[in-house]
Design an enzyme around this catalytic site. Structure first.
Site, PDB file in Angstrom:
ATOM      1  N   VAL A 127      -0.486  -8.038  -5.571  1.00 56.56           N
ATOM      2  CA  VAL A 127       0.666  -7.370  -4.974  1.00 56.56           C
ATOM      3  C   VAL A 127       0.784  -6.009  -5.642  1.00 56.56           C
ATOM      4  O   VAL A 127       0.808  -5.919  -6.872  1.00 56.56           O
ATOM      5  CB  VAL A 127       1.980  -8.156  -5.175  1.00 56.56           C
ATOM      6  CG1 VAL A 127       3.117  -7.491  -4.399  1.00 56.56           C
ATOM      7  CG2 VAL A 127       1.809  -9.606  -4.757  1.00 56.56           C
ATOM      8  N   VAL A 128       0.840  -4.962  -4.843  1.00 57.99           N
ATOM      9  CA  VAL A 128       1.006  -3.610  -5.361  1.00 57.99           C
ATOM     10  C   VAL A 128       2.427  -3.142  -5.061  1.00 57.99           C
ATOM     11  O   VAL A 128       2.888  -3.216  -3.913  1.00 57.99           O
ATOM     12  CB  VAL A 128      -0.015  -2.636  -4.734  1.00 57.99           C
ATOM     13  CG1 VAL A 128       0.237  -1.209  -5.209  1.00 57.99           C
ATOM     14  CG2 VAL A 128      -1.433  -3.067  -5.072  1.00 57.99           C
ATOM     15  N   ASP A 146       2.933  -3.832  -1.152  1.00 55.40           N
ATOM     16  CA  ASP A 146       1.731  -4.224  -0.416  1.00 55.40           C
ATOM     17  C   ASP A 146       1.242  -5.539  -1.008  1.00 55.40           C
ATOM     18  O   ASP A 146       0.630  -5.566  -2.079  1.00 55.40           O
ATOM     19  CB  ASP A 146       0.665  -3.135  -0.541  1.00 55.40           C
ATOM     20  CG  ASP A 146      -0.689  -3.563   0.001  1.00 55.40           C
ATOM     21  OD1 ASP A 146      -0.719  -4.440   0.894  1.00 55.40           O
ATOM     22  OD2 ASP A 146      -1.719  -3.025  -0.468  1.00 55.40           O
ATOM     23  N   VAL A 152      -1.414  -6.881   9.295  1.00 52.33           N
ATOM     24  CA  VAL A 152      -0.732  -5.589   9.167  1.00 52.33           C
ATOM     25  C   VAL A 152      -1.445  -4.662   8.194  1.00 52.33           C
ATOM     26  O   VAL A 152      -1.329  -3.439   8.297  1.00 52.33           O
ATOM     27  CB  VAL A 152       0.745  -5.760   8.753  1.00 52.33           C
ATOM     28  CG1 VAL A 152       1.526  -6.456   9.851  1.00 52.33           C
ATOM     29  CG2 VAL A 152       0.880  -6.475   7.425  1.00 52.33           C
ATOM     30  N   ASP A 153      -2.189  -5.223   7.243  1.00 56.92           N
ATOM     31  CA  ASP A 153      -2.923  -4.366   6.318  1.00 56.92           C
ATOM     32  C   ASP A 153      -3.941  -3.504   7.054  1.00 56.92           C
ATOM     33  O   ASP A 153      -4.159  -2.333   6.725  1.00 56.92           O
ATOM     34  CB  ASP A 153      -3.611  -5.195   5.230  1.00 56.92           C
ATOM     35  CG  ASP A 153      -4.516  -6.291   5.781  1.00 56.92           C
ATOM     36  OD1 ASP A 153      -4.323  -6.720   6.939  1.00 56.92           O
ATOM     37  OD2 ASP A 153      -5.410  -6.737   5.037  1.00 56.92           O
TER      38      ASP A 153
END
Length: 270
Positions: free
Chosen positions: A12-13, A6, A108-109
């Protein structure tokens, strides 16, 4: 095992899911110039700490609102995990209708949050994400994405306040001491304005969305600052820090796994 990425504007995850539970989740700052090799050294070390390795990863999914970061994240998946990642986009099968004038322009998140929220909590609901921007997304009873609201994120607002006013200091985000509204010094006054100002923003927009929608709605919060703001309002029914990565997991389960590119090092972005 599924590798989930993500990639937001700030962080960034990376997370891995074994089909039953999350086995690990790690966060790194977003830097668009960071190479796939740099990601790999960092991520593979963290996997090893959890007793995992690259060979455990059998498929991957990437969701990002930062197009410049996509190339190296995709190459990370191809080179170091030997899988072709599914790239989240409005063109995929989401299992719900995107009721917007131009569905292709939505981040998209926001779709991922809506997908996970409906799957896990039902609808209709409002999803509030305290990220780089503060977003309010409306999900219908049937799971359809109905649109929403985008407001400046709290950290952007704090930085703008400091930058634009020469005598105002840079402050940390937090609840004012004692929960007081009236600040007795500049720092306290700023903290109050930021904290209670965003509480007012949240409560006001939620109330207006509910009135416009015309039906009872659940309210779900996500993002790093959601627990902080829950201290100042009772509007949140649920707080879920893993909403977006669960959305990626659900999206990957709905869509065919892409074939690994034969030209892994030089294929075009897209």
């Amino acid at each position: 095992m599924l590798l989930v990425v993500d990639a937001g504007n700030t962080n960034v995850v990376f997370a891995v899911h074994d089909g039953e539970k999350w086995r690990g989740s790690w966060r790194i700052s977003m830097q668009t110039q960071r190479t796939c090799d740099e990601y790999a050294v960092w991520l593979r070390t963290l996997l090893e700490i959890e007793g995992l390795s690259a060979v455990n990863v059998t498929h991957a999914v990437i969701g990002t609102v930062v197009p410049a970061a996509l190339y190296h994240l995709r190459q990370l998946s191809r080179r170091y995990f030997d899988v072709e990642p599914l790239i989240a986009s409005p063109r995929l099968d989401w299992g719900f209708r995107i009721a917007l004038d131009n569905p292709g322009e939505v981040g998209v998140d926001r779709l991922l949050n809506g997908l996970a929220a409906h799957r896990m909590y039902g609808g209709p609901l409002i999803v509030i994400d305290f990220g780089t921007a503060t977003t309010f997304d409306v999900v219908g009873e049937d799971g359809s994405y109905q649109g929403g609201v985008i407001a400046p994120g709290i950290n952007l607002s704090v930085e703008a306040l400091h930058s634009a006013a020469a005598r105002l200091p840079r402050i940390g985000v937090g609840r004012p001491e004692g929960g007081l509204v009236i600040g007795k010094n500049t720092n306290a006054a700023m903290r109050s304005g930021v904290f209670w100002g965003y509480i007012g923003l949240v409560e006001g927009i939620v109330e207006r969305i509910r009135r416009e929608f015309g039906a009872p709605m659940k309210v779900l919060a996500t993002g790093g600052l959601a627990p902080l703001f829950s201290e100042g309002t009772g509007v949140f029914e649920h707080i879920d820090s893993q909403l977006t990565i669960n959305g990626l997991r659900f999206l990957a389960a709905r869509n065919p796994e892409p074939d690994l590119s034969h030209d892994k090092d030089h294929s075009a972005e897209g």
